[in-house]
Design an enzyme around this catalytic site. Structure first.
Site, short mmCIF file in Angstrom:
data_model
loop_
_atom_site.label_atom_id
_atom_site.label_comp_id
_atom_site.label_asym_id
_atom_site.label_seq_id
_atom_site.Cartn_x
_atom_site.Cartn_y
_atom_site.Cartn_z
N GLU A 26 0.84 -1.20 0.00
CA GLU A 26 0.00 0.00 0.00
C GLU A 26 0.88 1.24 0.00
OE1 GLU A 26 -3.12 0.31 2.84
OE2 GLU A 26 -3.96 -1.65 2.37
N HIS A 86 -4.64 6.35 0.23
CA HIS A 86 -3.85 5.13 0.23
C HIS A 86 -4.36 4.22 -0.87
CE1 HIS A 86 -7.14 3.72 2.86
NE2 HIS A 86 -6.74 2.47 2.65
N HIS A 88 -5.21 0.14 -2.38
CA HIS A 88 -5.60 -1.23 -2.05
C HIS A 88 -5.09 -2.16 -3.15
CE1 HIS A 88 -9.19 -0.41 0.89
NE2 HIS A 88 -8.02 -0.12 1.40
N ASP A 99 -9.71 0.61 8.04
CA ASP A 99 -9.60 2.00 7.56
C ASP A 99 -10.47 2.93 8.39
OD1 ASP A 99 -7.83 1.41 5.51
OD2 ASP A 99 -9.42 1.06 4.06
ZN LIG Z 1 -7.43 0.62 3.24
#
Ligand SMILES: [Zn+2]
Length: 150
Positions: A26, A86, A88, A99
């Protein structure tokens, strides 16, 4: 009231490319800009190092010292933190229970890009609504991508 996220094409592409570069881990970073009556306007994005070494493929963590530095440098330019992003890797661009649990900036945008086999796919944004940890939620918001300026 549901806000939206306004972001320029170059910044939008920059955060998507970041997820491709860190794949299969990530990526994470910060969105800086202003909030006006109808949404958050991103004027710059700051990349962060993902400090999660235990499971960087499905977790991210921004070093608080790095966040403070980004916030200070942003303020010097007249920018506030308006969100976070961010990626995935090989997972949908939807927020996870983790999250939500780790989102603490109310009224900020949380942008998630799914990166499928190394290519950025879908990018979604969610606003962290609520006023305390007990009743917070991440709510879909529109992303308005402005054409790149050259
Ligand atoms: Zn996430």
């Amino acid at each position: 009231m549901v806000y939206m996220l306004k972001i320029g094409g170059q910044n939008y592409e920059a955060l998507r490319r970041h997820g491709e570069e860190t794949y299969p881990h990530e990526c994470c970073g910060v969105l800086l800009g202003q909030t006006d009556g109808e949404g958050r306007i991103v004027s710059s994005v700051a990349r962060c190092g993902n400090t999660r070494t235990d499971s960087p493929q499905n977790r991210y963590h921004i070093d608080p010292r790095e966040l403070i530095r980004i916030q200070r440098e942003g303020r010097e330019r007249g920018e506030d933190i308006v969100g976070f992003y961010h990626s995935h890797p090989d997972h949908p661009a939807r927020w996870s229970a983790t999250d939500l649990a780790e989102a603490h900036w109310f009224g900020c945008s949380y942008v998630i890009t799914s990166v499928e086999k190394g290519k950025a796919a879908i990018t979604n944004s969610f606003e962290l609504m609520g006023s305390d940890e007990g009743e917070k939620s991440l709510v879909d918001e529109k992303i308005d991508v402005a054409p790149s300026e050259t």
